[in-house]
Design a protein around this motif. Structure first.
Motif, mmCIF file in Angstrom:
data_model
loop_
_atom_site.group_PDB
_atom_site.id
_atom_site.type_symbol
_atom_site.label_atom_id
_atom_site.label_comp_id
_atom_site.label_asym_id
_atom_site.label_seq_id
_atom_site.Cartn_x
_atom_site.Cartn_y
_atom_site.Cartn_z
ATOM 1 N N ASN A 547 0.835 -1.194 0.000
ATOM 2 C CA ASN A 547 0.000 0.000 0.000
ATOM 3 C C ASN A 547 0.876 1.252 0.000
ATOM 4 O O ASN A 547 2.105 1.173 -0.079
ATOM 5 C CB ASN A 547 -0.965 -0.017 1.190
ATOM 6 N N ALA A 548 0.238 2.403 0.124
ATOM 7 C CA ALA A 548 0.975 3.671 0.059
ATOM 8 C C ALA A 548 1.962 3.815 1.206
ATOM 9 O O ALA A 548 3.047 4.388 1.040
ATOM 10 C CB ALA A 548 -0.008 4.839 0.059
ATOM 11 N N SER A 584 -1.496 -1.565 12.547
ATOM 12 C CA SER A 584 -1.134 -2.506 11.480
ATOM 13 C C SER A 584 -2.336 -2.961 10.656
ATOM 14 O O SER A 584 -2.239 -3.934 9.900
ATOM 15 C CB SER A 584 -0.422 -3.723 12.077
ATOM 16 N N GLU A 585 -3.428 -2.274 10.768
ATOM 17 C CA GLU A 585 -4.611 -2.620 9.978
ATOM 18 C C GLU A 585 -4.332 -2.406 8.494
ATOM 19 O O GLU A 585 -3.815 -1.368 8.087
ATOM 20 C CB GLU A 585 -5.796 -1.747 10.394
ATOM 21 N N ILE A 586 -4.660 -3.411 7.685
ATOM 22 C CA ILE A 586 -4.611 -3.293 6.233
ATOM 23 C C ILE A 586 -6.039 -3.397 5.732
ATOM 24 O O ILE A 586 -6.768 -4.320 6.101
ATOM 25 C CB ILE A 586 -3.748 -4.401 5.590
ATOM 26 N N GLN A 601 2.915 -0.100 10.001
ATOM 27 C CA GLN A 601 2.643 -0.363 8.588
ATOM 28 C C GLN A 601 3.895 -0.833 7.840
ATOM 29 O O GLN A 601 3.825 -1.176 6.663
ATOM 30 C CB GLN A 601 2.083 0.892 7.918
ATOM 31 N N TYR A 602 5.030 -0.812 8.535
ATOM 32 C CA TYR A 602 6.252 -1.363 7.954
ATOM 33 C C TYR A 602 6.071 -2.868 7.806
ATOM 34 O O TYR A 602 5.695 -3.557 8.758
ATOM 35 C CB TYR A 602 7.449 -1.060 8.860
ATOM 36 N N ALA A 603 6.337 -3.412 6.595
ATOM 37 C CA ALA A 603 6.102 -4.836 6.321
ATOM 38 C C ALA A 603 7.414 -5.508 5.944
ATOM 39 O O ALA A 603 7.788 -5.541 4.764
ATOM 40 C CB ALA A 603 5.081 -4.997 5.205
#
Length: 749
Positions: A547-548, A584-586, A601-603
């Motif tokens: 994602n962004a 961390s919701e996607i 949000q780091y994956a």
């Protein structure tokens, strides 16, 4: 007095005896082999997608167990959650997201089976067997599994181009081997195959298939230690009485005399060219299984010893040396002993003066795997580049993702380009630099895969191509790499052209939101509605497998400029922090499974995030790089089968750890610089060419002492957040003093 004297003698004797024993124990611990720390089962669980079977460093063969399930987590053919085996194949992928290979399946069995049944799943395969992990072993170059339904113990090892099987049957049991060339997993489908019993000890054949590699031709020869006493041959489910079978799906069951010994040994070699080359690839001699195993172990010990780490924590050594192991199973040798190999257009070419390699997962591996190889296996780097240039000749475009010499066009960008630029700038010879530059330039000036839109608009408008933001950002980096190569070769006009085009990221940056966003054709509006947490896997999306939040940071060649676009270092680093601390919701209905290993949000489970923690170094907050690099190491790697937070991807996930754990990371590989992070070992020694060593020491390092307080390089004050490749290969000593609180003055301009 005599009594007191005797007591003193006894005390001194005990003291020196204990001291001697202590030294001996210490010496034994110190001399423990590197391969003893490697656990090939790490990554076989979760989404790691690795295989546990036997291979040698960058070897042609991967002889490994196959579970027989066609699902994403079985991309390598094996998953640790399983307990059924259908056989042992000779080709496998390490940690990818697409399943293929598992070619030339062998399965020992103690009974006659019916191979005429058309199998739609492994449940109907008559030769499958249960197994238990308690009777399974994997070490570098060796694999063992006991098949419960067949009462057969299987041992596997391999040399560079010849695999060795050792089957131990129960006394007086039927000794038999099934070879099934129709078997396939995931995307792979057999389209033509053949088996020929040449004599009572030798069989040969081929298997042609289509899948991820659309034109895959595998020729094989197998020799047995005992004569074949009987055989059953099947073609597309029909039993044949001949010595040879040809058809779409062929299989055979071979029987051997059980009287003289319980052991049956087999050796197998392959070729992409023909059966004659497979025979030429087969190692001379007999069936010296233990000798080959020892040689494979010695090869791995040498490969793993290029970097030696010192720590009292054995689990860290296990993670590190397993990472070094996984970082050297791919790319794989593809050319035959005589240099020949097949390309996807069926032309046969000769690798003259180099070894051809395949399994080039470049979208992943350009980031850390290939930079690691410039330190640990520089002699392989030029061979890999020569392989790329051979593949370039097919369509005059450099490889994207090469599998069995087939261009899969999987993933975005043209990341052969940074690999070549990095190697040349690091002084690695052995390839034609002018020819390589021509290939780089021609690749970025053609019109395929979105380059037509990129050249016209300076970016790719979202309405013209899915994943437009990711592709534009990656093209921009590839352009920067072409510019660096042009500059190095004195091509000033090209340098200026590609350098200017490498600023494409500026078109996509939205100052209002702080994200890279899909832009319209007219350049005046953004793709709406916008949710930076939204993921839609590989379709109707502006981002590749993410994602962004994850893709807005891919400007490794111009971090300072990116920070200014954000409004300066303070805003830039605040947003970097938010990446790691955001929920961390996607969101979305078709979320990419590749988004894993989340810290905020780091994956970390997918490669686009891998450089991000090191960007703080370029915004005057290196202590945040130190903090987050250590957090990633501590939370995203462990010693269990689930020890990788995402696909291993042919060494990239492991190369990130191998480099980060010694305190280095190539945030921008083609810059030839390594960012300084947070070393976790007291000492790491890089054994370089020319018998030079580069030592990295971290005085006082611990779970709490993760911050650099001060540093020296060869005894001189070192107060910068990067070190050049040239400084490392010249040899020397980089000494860090670590502490539990940040030194906000170290490494700051």
């Amino acid at each position: 007095m005599i009594k007191k004297h005797l007591i003193l003698v006894l005390v001194f004797t005990l003291f020196f005896s204990c001291k001697k024993d202590y030294k001996t124990t210490k010496k034994l611990v110190k001399e423990k082999n590197k391969i003893d720390y490697v656990d090939p089962f790490i990554g076989t669980g979760g989404h790691g997608h690795t295989y546990p079977g036997a291979t040698v460093p960058f070897g042609m063969l991967q002889v490994t167990p196959i579970n027989g399930i066609s699902k994403w987590d079985w991309c390598s053919g094996y998953h640790h959650s399983d307990s059924i085996a259908v056989g042992f194949s000779h080709l496998a992928l390490s940690g990818t997201g697409i399943g293929d290979l598992a070619d030339i399946l062998f399965m020992p069995t103690n009974k006659e089976v019916d191979l005429s049944m058309a199998s739609s799943s492994r449940d109907s395969l008559p030769y499958k067997s249960k197994y238990n992990h308690n009777n399974e072993t994997a070490t570098p170059g060796y694999y063992q599994l006991f098949l419960e339904d067949h009462d057969v113990n299987v041992e596997l090892t391999t040399s560079k181009r010849t695999a060795y099987h050792k089957y131990t049957f129960k006394k007086d049991d039927t000794q038999s081997v099934v070879i099934d060339l129709g078997f396939a997993i995931n995307w792979d489908t057999a389209i033509e195959s053949a088996i020929n019993i040449e004599n009572d000890h030798t069989i040969s054949g081929y298997r042609f298939s289509k899948g991820w590699a659309r034109n895959q031709k595998v020729f094989f020869v197998a020799k047995f230690s005992k004569p074949i006493t009987k055989h059953h041959m099947f073609v597309d489910g029909n039993k044949k009485g001949e010595q040879t079978s040809e058809g779409t799906k062929t299989s055979t069951q071979l029987f051997f005399d059980a009287n003289n010994t319980q052991e049956l040994l087999v050796k197998v070699s392959l070729s992409s060219v023909n059966i004659a080359n497979a025979k030429d690839n087969m190692r001379d001699g007999g069936f010296e299984f233990d000798t080959i195993k020892k040689e494979a172990e010695a090869d791995w010990e040498k490969a793993l010893s290029i970097i030696t780490v010192e720590t009292p924590v054995d689990s860290l050594k296990t993670i590190f040396y397993t990472a070094m192991y996984h970082a050297q199973v791919a790319p794989v040798t593809f050319s035959d002993k005589n240099g020949a190999f097949r390309k996807e257009n069926d032309s046969i070419v000769i690798a003259e003066g180099y070894t051809a390699y395949s399994t080039l997962s470049l979208w992943d591996t350009f980031r850390a795997e290939h930079p690691l190889l410039t330190l640990t296996a520089p002699e392989k780097v030029s061979d890999i580049i020569n392989s790329m240039l051979a593949y370039y000749e097919t369509k005059k475009i450099l490889p994207v993702w090469t599998l069995y010499a087939n261009e899969t066009n999987t993933m975005t960008g043209y990341h052969s380009i940074p690999v070549i630029a990095e190697a040349y700038k690091k002084g690695i010879k052995g390839f034609d630099a002018e020819k390589a530059y021509e290939a780089m330039k021609n690749t970025m000036m053609q019109d395929e895969r979105g380059l037509n839109h990129y050249k016209k608009h300076g970016y790719i408008p979202f309405s013209l191509l899915d994943e437009s933001v990711t592709i534009s950002l990656e093209f921009a980096y590839d352009d920067w790499c072409v510019a660096q190569m042009a500059k190095a070769l004195g091509k000033d006009d090209d340098y200026n052209f590609f350098l200017n085009r490498s600023k494409a990221y500026r078109h996509l940056f939205d100052k209002e939101t702080g994200f890279m966003r899909g832009k319209s054709v007219d350049g005046n509006s953004w793709n709406e509605p916008f949710d930076p947490k939204h993921s839609n896997h590989r379709e109707h999306t502006d981002y590749t497998e993410g994602n962004a939040w994850q893709h807005s940071w891919f400007v490794p060649h111009a971090v300072e400029d990116l920070a200014q676009l954000h409004g300066g270092n303070d805003i830039f680093t605040q947003r970097l922090e938010q990446l790691f601390t955001e929920s961390s919701e996607i969101t979305g209905d078709n979320i990419s499974a590749d988004i894993s290993g989340l810290i905020g949000q780091y994956a970390h489970g997918n490669e686009p995030s891998h450089h991000i923690a090191y960007m703080f170094n370029h915004a005057n907050k290196p202590w945040r790089t130190q903090y987050w690099a250590r957090q990633i190491m501590d939370t995203q790697y462990n010693t269990s089968p689930n020890g990788l937070s995402g696909n291993e991807d042919c060494g990239q996930m492991s190369a990130w750890y191998a480099l980060s754990s010694i305190g280095l990371y190539p945030m921008n590989p083609a810059s030839t610089k390594y960012e300084i992070g947070s070393p976790i070992f007291e000492k790491a020694t890089l054994n370089l060419l020319g018998k030079k060593t580069f030592i990295i020491e971290a005085e006082g390092v611990s779970n709490e002492n993760i911050y650099i307080q001060s540093a020296t390089l060869n005894g001189e004050d070192f107060n910068q957040t990067s070190i050049s490749h040239q400084q490392i290969i010249e040899g020397g000593r980089l000494h860090f003093v670590m502490g539990n609180t940040p030194n906000k003055n170290w490494g700051v301009d």
